[in-house]
Design a protein around this motif. Sequence first.
Motif, PDB file in Angstrom:
ATOM      1  N   TYR A  43      42.050  38.657  47.882  1.00  0.00           N
ATOM      2  CA  TYR A  43      43.328  38.779  48.591  1.00  0.00           C
ATOM      3  C   TYR A  43      43.299  40.047  49.444  1.00  0.00           C
ATOM      4  CZ  TYR A  43      44.099  41.933  44.618  1.00  0.00           C
ATOM      5  OH  TYR A  43      43.967  42.926  43.675  1.00  0.00           O
ATOM      6  N   PRO A  44      44.143  40.120  50.477  1.00  0.00           N
ATOM      7  CA  PRO A  44      45.055  39.092  50.967  1.00  0.00           C
ATOM      8  C   PRO A  44      44.296  38.044  51.779  1.00  0.00           C
ATOM      9  CG  PRO A  44      45.188  41.012  52.382  1.00  0.00           C
ATOM     10  CD  PRO A  44      44.242  41.358  51.258  1.00  0.00           C
ATOM     11  N   ASN A  45      44.922  36.936  51.996  1.00  0.00           N
ATOM     12  CA  ASN A  45      44.340  35.859  52.783  1.00  0.00           C
ATOM     13  C   ASN A  45      45.473  35.164  53.528  1.00  0.00           C
ATOM     14  OD1 ASN A  45      42.694  33.977  53.897  1.00  0.00           O
ATOM     15  ND2 ASN A  45      42.296  32.866  52.006  1.00  0.00           N
ATOM     16  N   PRO A  46      45.541  35.278  54.840  1.00  0.00           N
ATOM     17  CA  PRO A  46      44.570  35.929  55.725  1.00  0.00           C
ATOM     18  C   PRO A  46      44.607  37.446  55.592  1.00  0.00           C
ATOM     19  CG  PRO A  46      46.431  35.136  57.008  1.00  0.00           C
ATOM     20  CD  PRO A  46      46.645  34.673  55.595  1.00  0.00           C
ATOM     21  N   ALA A  47      43.557  38.061  56.086  1.00  0.00           N
ATOM     22  CA  ALA A  47      43.413  39.512  55.975  1.00  0.00           C
ATOM     23  C   ALA A  47      43.213  40.122  57.356  1.00  0.00           C
ATOM     24  CB  ALA A  47      42.228  39.842  55.081  1.00  0.00           C
ATOM     25  N   SER A  48      43.408  41.421  57.425  1.00  0.00           N
ATOM     26  CA  SER A  48      43.167  42.109  58.694  1.00  0.00           C
ATOM     27  C   SER A  48      42.173  43.250  58.540  1.00  0.00           C
ATOM     28  CB  SER A  48      44.488  42.638  59.260  1.00  0.00           C
ATOM     29  OG  SER A  48      45.080  43.527  58.340  1.00  0.00           O
ATOM     30  N   GLY A  49      41.539  43.355  57.387  1.00  0.00           N
ATOM     31  CA  GLY A  49      40.539  44.405  57.233  1.00  0.00           C
ATOM     32  C   GLY A  49      40.045  44.587  55.820  1.00  0.00           C
ATOM     33  N   ILE A  50      40.893  45.084  54.930  1.00  0.00           N
ATOM     34  CA  ILE A  50      40.487  45.361  53.558  1.00  0.00           C
ATOM     35  C   ILE A  50      40.715  44.118  52.704  1.00  0.00           C
ATOM     36  CG2 ILE A  50      40.883  46.805  51.526  1.00  0.00           C
ATOM     37  CD1 ILE A  50      39.696  48.347  53.854  1.00  0.00           C
ATOM     38  N   ILE A  51      39.686  43.726  51.951  1.00  0.00           N
ATOM     39  CA  ILE A  51      39.763  42.581  51.038  1.00  0.00           C
ATOM     40  C   ILE A  51      39.538  43.101  49.625  1.00  0.00           C
ATOM     41  CG2 ILE A  51      38.721  40.370  50.384  1.00  0.00           C
ATOM     42  CD1 ILE A  51      39.884  40.218  53.124  1.00  0.00           C
ATOM     43  N   ASP A  52      40.418  42.702  48.714  1.00  0.00           N
ATOM     44  CA  ASP A  52      40.242  43.010  47.298  1.00  0.00           C
ATOM     45  C   ASP A  52      39.644  41.789  46.620  1.00  0.00           C
ATOM     46  OD1 ASP A  52      41.486  45.701  46.584  1.00  0.00           O
ATOM     47  OD2 ASP A  52      43.018  44.791  47.866  1.00  0.00           O
ATOM     48  N   ILE A  53      38.634  42.016  45.783  1.00  0.00           N
ATOM     49  CA  ILE A  53      37.980  40.935  45.051  1.00  0.00           C
ATOM     50  C   ILE A  53      38.049  41.261  43.572  1.00  0.00           C
ATOM     51  CG2 ILE A  53      35.803  39.719  44.656  1.00  0.00           C
ATOM     52  CD1 ILE A  53      35.094  40.514  47.575  1.00  0.00           C
ATOM     53  N   GLU A  54      38.577  40.333  42.789  1.00  0.00           N
ATOM     54  CA  GLU A  54      38.663  40.504  41.339  1.00  0.00           C
ATOM     55  C   GLU A  54      37.842  39.429  40.654  1.00  0.00           C
ATOM     56  OE1 GLU A  54      42.574  40.807  39.683  1.00  0.00           O
ATOM     57  OE2 GLU A  54      43.300  41.973  41.391  1.00  0.00           O
ATOM     58  N   LEU A  55      37.028  39.838  39.698  1.00  0.00           N
ATOM     59  CA  LEU A  55      36.287  38.901  38.860  1.00  0.00           C
ATOM     60  C   LEU A  55      37.138  38.649  37.624  1.00  0.00           C
ATOM     61  CD1 LEU A  55      32.723  40.477  39.097  1.00  0.00           C
ATOM     62  CD2 LEU A  55      33.758  38.749  40.559  1.00  0.00           C
ATOM     63  N   LEU A  56      37.444  37.384  37.349  1.00  0.00           N
ATOM     64  CA  LEU A  56      38.359  37.015  36.275  1.00  0.00           C
ATOM     65  C   LEU A  56      37.651  36.248  35.167  1.00  0.00           C
ATOM     66  CD1 LEU A  56      41.155  35.675  38.646  1.00  0.00           C
ATOM     67  CD2 LEU A  56      41.024  37.955  37.647  1.00  0.00           C
ATOM     68  N   ASN A  57      38.339  36.063  34.060  1.00  0.00           N
ATOM     69  CA  ASN A  57      37.876  35.220  32.946  1.00  0.00           C
ATOM     70  C   ASN A  57      36.498  35.596  32.430  1.00  0.00           C
ATOM     71  OD1 ASN A  57      40.252  33.799  33.302  1.00  0.00           O
ATOM     72  ND2 ASN A  57      39.297  32.209  34.517  1.00  0.00           N
ATOM     73  N   GLY A  58      36.230  36.876  32.330  1.00  0.00           N
ATOM     74  CA  GLY A  58      34.958  37.309  31.765  1.00  0.00           C
ATOM     75  C   GLY A  58      33.778  37.194  32.702  1.00  0.00           C
ATOM     76  N   THR A  59      34.033  36.879  33.972  1.00  0.00           N
ATOM     77  CA  THR A  59      32.955  36.850  34.945  1.00  0.00           C
ATOM     78  C   THR A  59      32.391  38.256  35.050  1.00  0.00           C
ATOM     79  OG1 THR A  59      34.064  35.097  36.171  1.00  0.00           O
ATOM     80  CG2 THR A  59      32.373  36.336  37.342  1.00  0.00           C
ATOM     81  N   SER A  60      31.089  38.395  34.868  1.00  0.00           N
ATOM     82  CA  SER A  60      30.505  39.732  34.822  1.00  0.00           C
ATOM     83  C   SER A  60      30.255  40.280  36.207  1.00  0.00           C
ATOM     84  CB  SER A  60      29.197  39.699  34.035  1.00  0.00           C
ATOM     85  OG  SER A  60      28.266  38.890  34.704  1.00  0.00           O
ATOM     86  N   GLY A  61      30.253  41.600  36.281  1.00  0.00           N
ATOM     87  CA  GLY A  61      29.891  42.271  37.521  1.00  0.00           C
ATOM     88  C   GLY A  61      28.386  42.230  37.691  1.00  0.00           C
ATOM     89  N   ASN A  62      27.835  43.193  38.399  1.00  0.00           N
ATOM     90  CA  ASN A  62      26.403  43.243  38.664  1.00  0.00           C
ATOM     91  C   ASN A  62      25.933  41.999  39.401  1.00  0.00           C
ATOM     92  OD1 ASN A  62      24.877  45.450  38.398  1.00  0.00           O
ATOM     93  ND2 ASN A  62      24.219  45.071  36.299  1.00  0.00           N
ATOM     94  N   SER A  63      26.668  41.618  40.410  1.00  0.00           N
ATOM     95  CA  SER A  63      26.319  40.496  41.248  1.00  0.00           C
ATOM     96  C   SER A  63      26.572  40.917  42.693  1.00  0.00           C
ATOM     97  CB  SER A  63      27.138  39.268  40.858  1.00  0.00           C
ATOM     98  OG  SER A  63      28.514  39.576  40.853  1.00  0.00           O
ATOM     99  N   ARG A  64      26.551  39.964  43.604  1.00  0.00           N
ATOM    100  CA  ARG A  64      26.776  40.266  45.013  1.00  0.00           C
ATOM    101  C   ARG A  64      27.784  39.291  45.597  1.00  0.00           C
ATOM    102  NH1 ARG A  64      20.868  39.764  46.023  1.00  0.00           N
ATOM    103  NH2 ARG A  64      21.621  38.075  47.300  1.00  0.00           N
ATOM    104  N   ILE A  65      28.456  39.757  46.627  1.00  0.00           N
ATOM    105  CA  ILE A  65      29.325  38.912  47.434  1.00  0.00           C
ATOM    106  C   ILE A  65      28.752  38.944  48.843  1.00  0.00           C
ATOM    107  CG2 ILE A  65      31.611  38.725  48.507  1.00  0.00           C
ATOM    108  CD1 ILE A  65      31.908  38.028  45.664  1.00  0.00           C
ATOM    109  N   SER A  66      28.536  37.769  49.420  1.00  0.00           N
ATOM    110  CA  SER A  66      28.125  37.740  50.820  1.00  0.00           C
ATOM    111  C   SER A  66      29.283  37.199  51.649  1.00  0.00           C
ATOM    112  CB  SER A  66      26.873  36.888  51.024  1.00  0.00           C
ATOM    113  OG  SER A  66      27.153  35.520  50.852  1.00  0.00           O
ATOM    114  N   VAL A  67      29.347  37.652  52.878  1.00  0.00           N
ATOM    115  CA  VAL A  67      30.346  37.192  53.841  1.00  0.00           C
ATOM    116  C   VAL A  67      29.587  36.471  54.934  1.00  0.00           C
ATOM    117  CG1 VAL A  67      32.148  37.887  55.459  1.00  0.00           C
ATOM    118  CG2 VAL A  67      31.812  39.176  53.328  1.00  0.00           C
TER     119      VAL A  67
END
Length: 85
Positions: A25-49
């Motif tokens: 969120y937010p969606n649509p966005a104008s610059g900064i995007i917040d990403i939350e991993l939920l339900n025990g989804t672990s970090g140490n991964s990557r997000i590609s755009v």
Amino acid sequence: AFAMLTNCGPVNIQPILKDVSIKSYPNPASGIIDIELLNGTSGNSRISVSDLTGKVIREFNVIADHTRIDLSDLSDGIYFLNWIQ
């Protein structure tokens, strides 16, 4: 402003060990995007755009349950967020 579409599907053929749940969120966005991993989804991964043609524009390491990314320099349009484990 631009819209972000989230793709949490597998990127290659491997057994899926658990459900992945991501909130962006937010969606649509104008610059900064917040990403939350939920339900025990672990970090140490990557997000590609990527853009509508599938070209990867950026990649970010995700090492925490909450990550903030700055996409303010992207042109208006539709982009996809892809979670890569």
